[in-house]
Design an enzyme around this catalytic site. Structure first.
Site, PDB file in Angstrom:
ATOM      1  N   ARG A   1      -0.871  -6.895   0.960  1.00 26.03           N
ATOM      2  CA  ARG A   1      -0.578  -6.651   2.374  1.00 26.03           C
ATOM      3  C   ARG A   1      -1.609  -7.427   3.189  1.00 26.03           C
ATOM      4  NH1 ARG A   1       0.144  -1.050   0.255  1.00 26.03           N
ATOM      5  NH2 ARG A   1       2.172  -0.268   0.935  1.00 26.03           N
TER       6      ARG A   1
ATOM      7  N   CYS B   1       7.529  -1.656  -4.977  1.00 18.02           N
ATOM      8  CA  CYS B   1       6.112  -1.711  -4.597  1.00 18.02           C
ATOM      9  C   CYS B   1       5.741  -0.594  -3.629  1.00 18.02           C
ATOM     10  CB  CYS B   1       5.751  -3.076  -4.005  1.00 18.02           C
ATOM     11  SG  CYS B   1       6.629  -3.424  -2.475  1.00 18.02           S
TER      12      CYS B   1
ATOM     13  N   ARG C   1       7.617   8.418   8.376  1.00 14.01           N
ATOM     14  CA  ARG C   1       6.774   8.539   7.179  1.00 14.01           C
ATOM     15  C   ARG C   1       5.374   9.066   7.488  1.00 14.01           C
ATOM     16  NH1 ARG C   1       5.969   2.142   5.502  1.00 14.01           N
ATOM     17  NH2 ARG C   1       3.914   2.678   4.699  1.00 14.01           N
TER      18      ARG C   1
ATOM     19  N   ASN D   1       8.579   3.149   0.746  1.00 14.75           N
ATOM     20  CA  ASN D   1       7.966   3.908   1.850  1.00 14.75           C
ATOM     21  C   ASN D   1       8.837   3.809   3.094  1.00 14.75           C
ATOM     22  OD1 ASN D   1       5.938   3.970  -0.007  1.00 14.75           O
ATOM     23  ND2 ASN D   1       4.636   2.485   1.032  1.00 14.75           N
TER      24      ASN D   1
ATOM     25  N   HIS E   1     -17.901  -1.483   6.510  1.00 16.44           N
ATOM     26  CA  HIS E   1     -18.487  -1.947   5.252  1.00 16.44           C
ATOM     27  C   HIS E   1     -18.808  -0.776   4.330  1.00 16.44           C
ATOM     28  CE1 HIS E   1     -19.871  -6.135   6.674  1.00 16.44           C
ATOM     29  NE2 HIS E   1     -18.827  -6.213   5.895  1.00 16.44           N
TER      30      HIS E   1
ATOM     31  N   GLU F   1      13.642  -2.800   2.255  1.00 23.93           N
ATOM     32  CA  GLU F   1      13.078  -1.539   2.766  1.00 23.93           C
ATOM     33  C   GLU F   1      13.840  -1.011   3.974  1.00 23.93           C
ATOM     34  OE1 GLU F   1       8.918  -2.236   3.702  1.00 23.93           O
ATOM     35  OE2 GLU F   1       9.320  -4.184   4.559  1.00 23.93           O
TER      36      GLU F   1
ATOM     37  N   ARG G   1       2.429 -11.011   0.831  1.00 28.58           N
ATOM     38  CA  ARG G   1       3.433 -10.631   1.815  1.00 28.58           C
ATOM     39  C   ARG G   1       2.993 -11.133   3.184  1.00 28.58           C
ATOM     40  NH1 ARG G   1       4.748  -4.401   3.107  1.00 28.58           N
ATOM     41  NH2 ARG G   1       2.769  -4.510   4.219  1.00 28.58           N
TER      42      ARG G   1
HETATM   43  C1  PEP Z   1       7.012   0.032   1.738  1.00 30.99           C
HETATM   44  O1  PEP Z   1       7.528   0.162   2.840  1.00 30.99           O
HETATM   45  O2  PEP Z   1       7.333   0.675   0.734  1.00 30.99           O
HETATM   46  C2  PEP Z   1       5.924  -0.952   1.568  1.00 30.99           C
HETATM   47  C3  PEP Z   1       5.448  -1.250   0.386  1.00 30.99           C
HETATM   48  O3  PEP Z   1       5.432  -1.526   2.689  1.00 30.99           O
HETATM   49  P1  PEP Z   1       4.374  -0.800   3.656  1.00 30.99           P
HETATM   50  O4  PEP Z   1       3.980   0.497   3.016  1.00 30.99           O
HETATM   51  O5  PEP Z   1       3.266  -1.751   3.817  1.00 30.99           O
HETATM   52  O6  PEP Z   1       5.186  -0.598   4.901  1.00 30.99           O
HETATM   53 MG    MG Z   2       7.158  -1.292   4.385  1.00 24.39          MG
END
Ligand code: PEP
Ligand code: MG
Length: 560
Positions: A296, A502, A465, A454, A189, A431, A332
């Site tokens: 998310r 995104c 990543r 990402n 929190h 992705e 999502r």
């Molecule tokens: C992404 O992979 O770019 C994405 C937006 O999803 P996440 O970062 O939640 O894997």
């Molecule tokens: Mg992703």
């Protein structure tokens, strides 16, 4: 100079002097009372409850502008008025002849220990709420109220073992520049409040207190999740410049608040926000975002003890959809797996979790969990602004399977006479390279696409990543990634649907011209970066951006 890693609660950079705030320990003697003292002791307990409840009510009024604060204080009130708690303390006083302080501290110690022993980050963080309530009650009775934060100034970076929600609300008024704790998690929190305050904050910096001395120079870099202790002159200079830049940009950016995002030659780029927790919605609205391009939903599942029910999910999605209407909210479906683990799913150990049971694969495996979420999303679309999006799509057959399950959910809701909106936009995240390459087939089956850079960068370049040691290989502007983005955009447009980015690439100023030149229709970014990105869009000329893309492709193709 020493650099330590932590988990970033909110972005932003702070430079200041370390103010080490020690955990306040109240020394409670385990005292017993005489029979004739029972009545006074019970009264003392009742009076202190009344006093603390009044105190909390005043705080609620005081900080009424933040719903997050009031919700937490309301939880604290609930703990205090819980009849199980009050009758247990009274029994300890009357039957076991414990002093009120003794009974109260023993009760809360037990609860806090149970929570701390739990192998669940979210629940163990809830112990701080109980510690907070115990402190309020006992410090009042012991007359030990001190302002342990004393005179802090705007140069202070608080260094603490951990911080309770009420302590964060106290420092709200103190105007400090940053906060760093050795323990804690992003879901506590206290972290949620700090995030809503936009305070640069890092948690879980292991070994922090051993390495920081009072008044040390400290840099908190919420963007790279680093805390720098006693930085050398060069680093201090570099970060001072970054802060100056941050301030100037912040002021300048307010001017674009009321503008629509469009290039200087008039192409509209819809600019939306990404959110992870519902509390972020306040910042989304404040920054006049054109809706939510990525909600998310994993947070609902990651730290939970049991699966959130359809009703619980419906209430959360409905509130967000109502707040954003008429702007869209792209929900999502869960993208668990990989580094986002949930105790609720029995995935088992995987050697390569990022290549394992993740995203849509989990939903297609655990169909009843998927259906519960789909039904909640269908029901939440009462204002016609909700869309549903699937993560980690690798080929069109997964979209087709998911769409069939949506149809089953609609039929089941109809049979149960539960109202929902059958018209809902369906989208796929692009992705995985295979999805980008087959985006022609995927686009045919979707109402929109959203590129998750990402993961697209991770899977295209085979670079983890989250692994700092290979971060040099993580290149969003690599020719292979750009070709996949271009291919996806062209295929989406061929089928007359819109395509967004995104992933974090959309939140980085340096990639905006490139993405616009590639033909992107929409961007969904971190709410804190929205104005900065809007400003960059306003300064982009579409023709020049397209020319830039041609030059970049030529240069990269020559290089390869
Ligand atoms: C992404 O992979 O770019 C994405 C937006 O999803 P996440 O970062 O939640 O894997
Ligand atoms: Mg992703």
């Amino acid at each position: 100079m020493m650099i330590m890693k932590g988990a970033s609660v909110s972005s932003g950079i702070a430079i200041g002097k370390a103010k080490i705030i020690k955990k306040e320990v109240l020394h409670i003697t385990r005292k017993y009372i005489k029979d004739h003292e029972i009545k006074t002791e019970v009264e003392k307990f009742e009076n202190s409850i009344t006093h603390v409840l009044n105190e909390i009510d005043l705080l609620i009024k005081d900080i009424s502008q933040s719903k997050v604060h009031t919700d937490i204080l309301t939880t604290h009130k609930m703990i205090l008025i819980d009849p199980e708690f009050t009758s247990k303390i009274k029994r300890s006083i009357t039957e076991k002849l414990m002093s009120m302080e003794h009974a109260v501290s023993e009760h809360f110690d037990e609860i806090v220990n149970i929570f701390n022993d739990m192998d669940n980050d979210y629940l163990s963080q809830r112990s701080s709420d109980y510690e907070d309530v115990a402190y309020r009650l006992l410090s009042y009775v012991l007359d030990k109220r001190t302002d342990r934060f004393g005179n802090l100034d705007e140069n202070s970076v608080l260094i603490m073992e951990d911080i309770s929600p009420s302590a964060v609300t106290k420092i709200f008024a103190k105007n400090i520049c940053g906060l760093c704790t050795e323990k804690g998690s992003k879901n506590a929190h206290s972290s949620i409040i700090a995030r809503s305050m936009n305070l640069p904050m890092l948690v879980a910096v292991h070994g922090l207190l051993e390495n920081v001395k009072e008044n040390d120079n400290i840099i908190i870099d919420g963007n790279t999740e680093k805390v720098i202790i006693s930085p050398d002159k060069k680093t201090l200079g570099k970060y001072s410049k970054k802060i100056e830049q941050q301030k100037k940009e912040g002021d300048k950016l307010k001017k674009v608040l009321n503008f629509k995002a469009k290039t200087s030659d008039g192409k509209r780029i819809k600019l939306m926000s990404n959110i992870e927790i519902p509390e972020e919605i306040d910042q989304v609205i404040k920054n006049r975002s054109e809706g939510i391009g990525l909600f998310r939903t994993e947070f609902l599942f990651m730290d939970a003890d049991e699966f959130p029910t359809e009703e619980q999910q419906f209430q959360i999605y409905r509130k967000i959809a109502e707040k954003c209407a008429p702007e869209p909210v792209v929900i999502r479906t869960i993208d668990l797996g990989g580094d986002k683990l949930s105790n609720l799913l029995n995935i088992g150990h995987e050697l390569n979790p990022n290549l394992g049971c993740r995203g849509i694969r989990i939903s297609l495996e655990y169909v009843s969990v998927f259906k519960t979420q789909i039904k909640a999303i269908l029901r939440a679309n009462m204002k016609d602004n909700v869309k549903m999006m699937f993560p980690m799509i690798s080929c069109v057959s997964e979209v087709l399977k998911a769409k069939m399950i949506i149809e089953e959910c609609k039929n089941e809701l109809k049979e149960q006479n539960i109202s929902f909106n059958p018209e809902i936009g369906i989208g796929a995240m692009i992705e995985i390279p295979s999805a980008a390459i087959t985006s022609d087939d995927i686009a045919k089956e979707c109402d929109f696409l959203s590129i998750g850079t990402n993961d697209l960068v991770q899977y295209t370049l085979a670079v983890d990543r989250d692994n700092e040691t290979v971060s040099d290989y993580y290149q969003p502007s690599h020719l292979s990634v750009l070709r996949l983005i271009k291919m996806t955009i062209e295929n989406a447009h061929l089928h007359n649907i819109k395509v967004a980015v995104c992933g974090e690439m959309a939140s980085e100023k340096k990639y905006i011209k490139l993405l616009i030149g590639l033909g992107i229709d929409e961007l969904s970014v971190s709410p804190g970066r929205l104005l900065m990105i809007k400003n960059e869009i306003l300064q982009t000329d579409l023709g020049k951006a397209e020319e830039l893309v041609r030059k970049i492709f030529n240069a990269l193709e020559d290089e390869n």
